[in-house]
Design a protein around this motif. Structure first.
Motif, PDB file in Angstrom:
ATOM      1  N   PRO A  96       1.020  -1.134   0.030  1.00 13.50           N
ATOM      2  CA  PRO A  96      -0.204  -0.142   0.297  1.00 13.50           C
ATOM      3  C   PRO A  96       0.988   1.270  -0.166  1.00 13.50           C
ATOM      4  N   ASP A  97       0.118   2.089  -0.681  1.00 10.66           N
ATOM      5  CA  ASP A  97       1.170   3.652  -0.534  1.00 10.66           C
ATOM      6  C   ASP A  97       1.021   4.202   0.852  1.00 10.66           C
ATOM      7  N   HIS A  98       1.554   5.436   1.105  1.00  4.39           N
ATOM      8  CA  HIS A  98       1.560   6.061   2.180  1.00  4.39           C
ATOM      9  C   HIS A  98       0.214   6.712   2.552  1.00  4.39           C
ATOM     10  N   ALA A  99      -0.748   7.326   1.565  1.00  2.00           N
ATOM     11  CA  ALA A  99      -1.918   7.484   1.817  1.00  2.00           C
ATOM     12  C   ALA A  99      -2.731   6.672   2.345  1.00  2.00           C
ATOM     13  N   GLU A 100      -2.634   5.345   1.506  1.00  3.15           N
ATOM     14  CA  GLU A 100      -3.615   4.088   2.019  1.00  3.15           C
ATOM     15  C   GLU A 100      -3.302   3.819   3.651  1.00  3.15           C
ATOM     16  N   ILE A 101      -2.148   3.708   3.759  1.00  8.45           N
ATOM     17  CA  ILE A 101      -1.910   3.086   5.314  1.00  8.45           C
ATOM     18  C   ILE A 101      -2.350   4.414   6.165  1.00  8.45           C
ATOM     19  N   SER A 102      -2.144   5.648   5.903  1.00  3.23           N
ATOM     20  CA  SER A 102      -2.427   6.639   6.951  1.00  3.23           C
ATOM     21  C   SER A 102      -4.024   6.677   6.969  1.00  3.23           C
ATOM     22  N   ALA A 103      -4.717   6.472   6.011  1.00  2.33           N
ATOM     23  CA  ALA A 103      -6.137   6.711   5.822  1.00  2.33           C
ATOM     24  C   ALA A 103      -6.726   5.482   7.042  1.00  2.33           C
ATOM     25  N   VAL A 104      -6.255   4.375   6.752  1.00  2.00           N
ATOM     26  CA  VAL A 104      -6.802   3.332   7.766  1.00  2.00           C
ATOM     27  C   VAL A 104      -6.230   3.288   9.293  1.00  2.00           C
ATOM     28  N   VAL A 105      -5.070   4.133   9.225  1.00  2.00           N
ATOM     29  CA  VAL A 105      -4.732   4.292  10.690  1.00  2.00           C
ATOM     30  C   VAL A 105      -5.264   5.423  11.193  1.00  2.00           C
ATOM     31  N   ARG A 106      -5.855   6.376  10.524  1.00  2.00           N
ATOM     32  CA  ARG A 106      -6.604   7.392  11.304  1.00  2.00           C
ATOM     33  C   ARG A 106      -7.832   6.898  11.466  1.00  2.00           C
ATOM     34  N   GLU A 107      -8.652   5.801  10.912  1.00  2.00           N
ATOM     35  CA  GLU A 107      -9.836   5.323  11.143  1.00  2.00           C
ATOM     36  C   GLU A 107      -9.729   4.191  12.238  1.00  2.00           C
ATOM     37  N   LYS A 108      -8.692   3.520  12.314  1.00  2.00           N
ATOM     38  CA  LYS A 108      -8.708   2.535  13.145  1.00  2.00           C
ATOM     39  C   LYS A 108      -7.395   2.273  14.230  1.00  2.00           C
ATOM     40  N   ALA A 109      -6.835   3.615  14.543  1.00  2.00           N
ATOM     41  CA  ALA A 109      -5.835   3.612  15.505  1.00  2.00           C
ATOM     42  C   ALA A 109      -6.254   3.249  17.072  1.00  2.00           C
ATOM     43  N   ASP A 110      -7.462   3.857  17.403  1.00  2.00           N
ATOM     44  CA  ASP A 110      -7.867   3.586  18.794  1.00  2.00           C
ATOM     45  C   ASP A 110      -8.053   1.704  18.881  1.00  2.00           C
ATOM     46  N   GLU A 111      -8.555   1.313  17.883  1.00  2.00           N
ATOM     47  CA  GLU A 111      -8.957  -0.069  17.907  1.00  2.00           C
ATOM     48  C   GLU A 111      -7.652  -0.925  18.042  1.00  2.00           C
ATOM     49  N   TYR A 112      -6.601  -0.427  17.374  1.00  2.00           N
ATOM     50  CA  TYR A 112      -5.197  -1.161  17.728  1.00  2.00           C
ATOM     51  C   TYR A 112      -4.230  -0.808  18.753  1.00  2.00           C
ATOM     52  N   GLY A 113      -4.743   0.484  19.295  1.00  2.00           N
ATOM     53  CA  GLY A 113      -3.881   1.126  20.271  1.00  2.00           C
ATOM     54  C   GLY A 113      -2.589   1.809  19.785  1.00  2.00           C
ATOM     55  N   LEU A 114      -3.094   2.400  18.579  1.00  2.00           N
ATOM     56  CA  LEU A 114      -1.627   3.316  17.951  1.00  2.00           C
ATOM     57  C   LEU A 114      -1.701   4.566  18.319  1.00  2.00           C
ATOM     58  N   VAL A 115      -0.487   4.922  18.445  1.00  2.00           N
ATOM     59  CA  VAL A 115      -0.363   6.136  19.029  1.00  2.00           C
ATOM     60  C   VAL A 115      -0.389   7.311  17.952  1.00  2.00           C
ATOM     61  N   ARG A 116       0.750   7.041  17.047  1.00  2.00           N
ATOM     62  CA  ARG A 116       0.981   7.993  15.978  1.00  2.00           C
ATOM     63  C   ARG A 116      -0.577   7.764  14.700  1.00  2.00           C
ATOM     64  N   ARG A 117      -0.775   8.739  14.316  1.00  2.00           N
ATOM     65  CA  ARG A 117      -2.016   8.687  13.398  1.00  2.00           C
ATOM     66  C   ARG A 117      -1.656   8.689  11.916  1.00  2.00           C
ATOM     67  N   ASP A 118      -0.459   8.270  11.609  1.00  2.00           N
ATOM     68  CA  ASP A 118      -0.239   8.232  10.068  1.00  2.00           C
ATOM     69  C   ASP A 118       0.960   7.069  10.128  1.00  2.00           C
ATOM     70  N   GLY A 119       1.452   7.024   8.782  1.00  2.00           N
ATOM     71  CA  GLY A 119       2.286   5.881   8.838  1.00  2.00           C
ATOM     72  C   GLY A 119       3.128   5.722   7.400  1.00  2.00           C
ATOM     73  N   LEU A 120       4.629   5.248   7.636  1.00  2.00           N
ATOM     74  CA  LEU A 120       5.168   5.294   6.533  1.00  2.00           C
ATOM     75  C   LEU A 120       6.235   3.673   6.452  1.00  2.00           C
ATOM     76  N   ALA A 121       5.921   3.076   5.506  1.00  2.00           N
ATOM     77  CA  ALA A 121       6.547   1.790   5.316  1.00  2.00           C
ATOM     78  C   ALA A 121       7.520   1.941   3.972  1.00  2.00           C
ATOM     79  N   PHE A 122       8.675   1.965   4.411  1.00  2.00           N
ATOM     80  CA  PHE A 122       9.845   2.008   3.327  1.00  2.00           C
ATOM     81  C   PHE A 122      10.323   0.842   2.734  1.00  2.00           C
ATOM     82  N   PHE A 123       9.648   0.295   1.340  1.00  2.00           N
ATOM     83  CA  PHE A 123      10.079  -1.034   0.937  1.00  2.00           C
ATOM     84  C   PHE A 123      11.187  -0.893   0.134  1.00  2.00           C
ATOM     85  N   PHE A 124      12.344  -1.640   0.499  1.00  2.00           N
ATOM     86  CA  PHE A 124      13.398  -1.797  -0.304  1.00  2.00           C
ATOM     87  C   PHE A 124      13.266  -2.831  -1.494  1.00  2.00           C
TER      88      PHE A 124
END
Length: 428
Positions: free
Chosen positions: A211-239
């Motif tokens: 997924p791209d950054h926007a996809e991850i961040s959108a789901v994080v913002r929606e479900k952060a509380d459900e998973y106990g996530l602190v930061r409301r966005d996300g970056l996954a750097f694939f090599f």
């Protein structure tokens, strides 16, 4: 007497009542072996200086290697030209790691560079050895001897005994101004936490479904509380081609208190584990089989820094003010992580460049100490845009040349024109 199966003789000893200390004399002592300190040490050695490089960790590379950042930022300018703004150590790294396929250049609003941290760590170790730089690892500052406006010596404690390093010049590239602080010099601290990050490397991924950054961040913002996530966005750097990724999806506190720092480190790993659970569940095609290959050392962005002759301001960054004594430049955005759930991200236009002056690296009234890296002086927002690896390496090179030009005199009196001539490829 010798053991009957070997000629190895074992002696019983006790620690002497007054254990002898280790004493080292050098031209330059660099404290902190991250990208700024490594750059300062390598540049000083190339200038023919006798260099000692000291770090509190048992390995070289600082956050660049051991926090698993995996990304060079701030080395290049913005689209569409993507000009290289910092050379020096990066030219060598890009050439050597590029030949082995251990780099990947990624273009968005700017050009960043993914790298294999294991390969980079070995590159640093071998380059330091080739140049004859003396290395002291696992050493923390005990005392700093200052006399008549000069740092005369720094004492360190290590598991192998105490060490005293005397040098003509010193570079504080510790990240949190540890040398300046121990010397009793004025430093700055923010009035609330500026968060660091617990980086991890994930393997067994399927990068064809990443997924791209926007996809991850959108789901994080929606479900952060459900998973106990602190930061409301996300970056996954694939090599590319390796089905691995570096995750930068946490916000952890970075206290300077030893007990709280350890607590934050453990809490950061737990936070990272929750991120992995989130990715496995929400993006199963890419992360369903994800396994943590490594947890990095805690990443720190802005903790404590020098109160220098000049404090770089947000306005000077935004306007791209060029100083007569500039030593580094970058176009990296304002990236201030002062909120647990997110951060400030202010992009600059395509031709924007801003600068770091030598004055922001110099403590007042001390003639042979130069800071480099994320502990130079700026207001919190300005510092957030110059603490990334490109300008930090340039500052390290600038510190090496400032000390060499000053010699036994004062770094405050270094001629800006002479300094510019030496650093032109990082400025023009």
């Amino acid at each position: 007497m010798p053991h009957p199966l070997t000629e190895l003789t074992v002696h019983t000893v006790r620690r002497p009542a007054e254990a002898p200390g280790h004493r080292i004399t050098a031209d330059v002592c660099v404290v902190g072996a991250g990208v700024a300190g490594t750059s300062a040490a390598i540049e000083s050695a190339k200038l023919g200086r006798d260099v000692v490089l000291v770090d509190a960790q048992p390995v070289l590379g600082g956050q660049m290697v051991n926090s698993l950042i995996g990304l060079f930022a701030g080395v290049f300018g913005n689209a569409p030209e993507y000009r290289q703004l910092t050379h020096g150590i990066f030219d060598e790294i890009f050439a050597d790691l590029g030949r082995t396929g251990d780099l990947h250049f990624n273009r968005t609003h700017t050009q960043t560079v993914f790298y294999d941290e294991v390969v980079l760590g070995r590159w640093i170790e071998e380059r330091v050895r080739e140049l004859g730089i003396k290395v002291i690892l696992g050493a923390v500052i005990q005392d700093v001897e200052v006399r008549d406006g000069r740092v005369e010596a720094v004492s360190f404690a290590s598991r192998y005994g105490d060490i005293t390093v005397r040098a003509t010049g010193f570079v504080d590239s510790s990240g949190d101004a540890a040398l300046a602080w121990a010397a009793g010099l004025p430093c700055r601290i923010p009035d609330r936490a500026i968060y660091g990050s617990q980086q991890i490397i994930l393997e067994h991924l399927d990068e064809t479904h990443k997924p791209d950054h926007a996809e991850i961040s959108a789901v994080v913002r929606e479900k952060a509380d459900e998973y106990g996530l602190v930061r409301r966005d996300g970056l996954a750097f694939f090599f590319p081609g390796r089905n691995t990724a570096v995750l930068n999806m946490t916000h952890i506190e970075a206290p300077l208190d030893p007990v709280r720092a350890a607590e934050a480190q453990l809490a950061g790993k737990a936070q990272a584990d929750r991120v992995v659970s989130f990715l496995r569940a929400e993006f199963p095609k890419a992360f369903g089989n994800a396994k943590v290959r490594a947890y990095g050392f805690p990443g720190r962005r802005q903790t404590r820094w020098l109160a220098a002759v000049h404090q770089l301001t947000l306005d000077e960054v935004r306007t791209g003010h060029r100083f007569a004594d500039s030593v580094a430049r970058t176009s990296w955005p304002i990236e201030l992580h002062d909120r647990a759930d997110g951060y400030v991200w202010e992009l600059f236009e395509p031709d924007h460049v801003h600068y770091v002056p030598l004055r922001s690296m110099l403590p007042p009234d001390v003639h042979n100490l130069v800071a480099a890296g994320r502990c130079v002086d700026g207001d919190a927002a300005a510092l957030s845009s110059i603490r990334v690896m490109g300008p930090c390496a340039a500052m390290g090179a600038g510190a090496a040349h400032a000390l060499e030009l000053a010699g036994a005199d004062s770094v405050h009196d270094v001629d800006p024109g002479n300094l510019h001539d030496r650093l032109a490829e990082n400025l023009d």
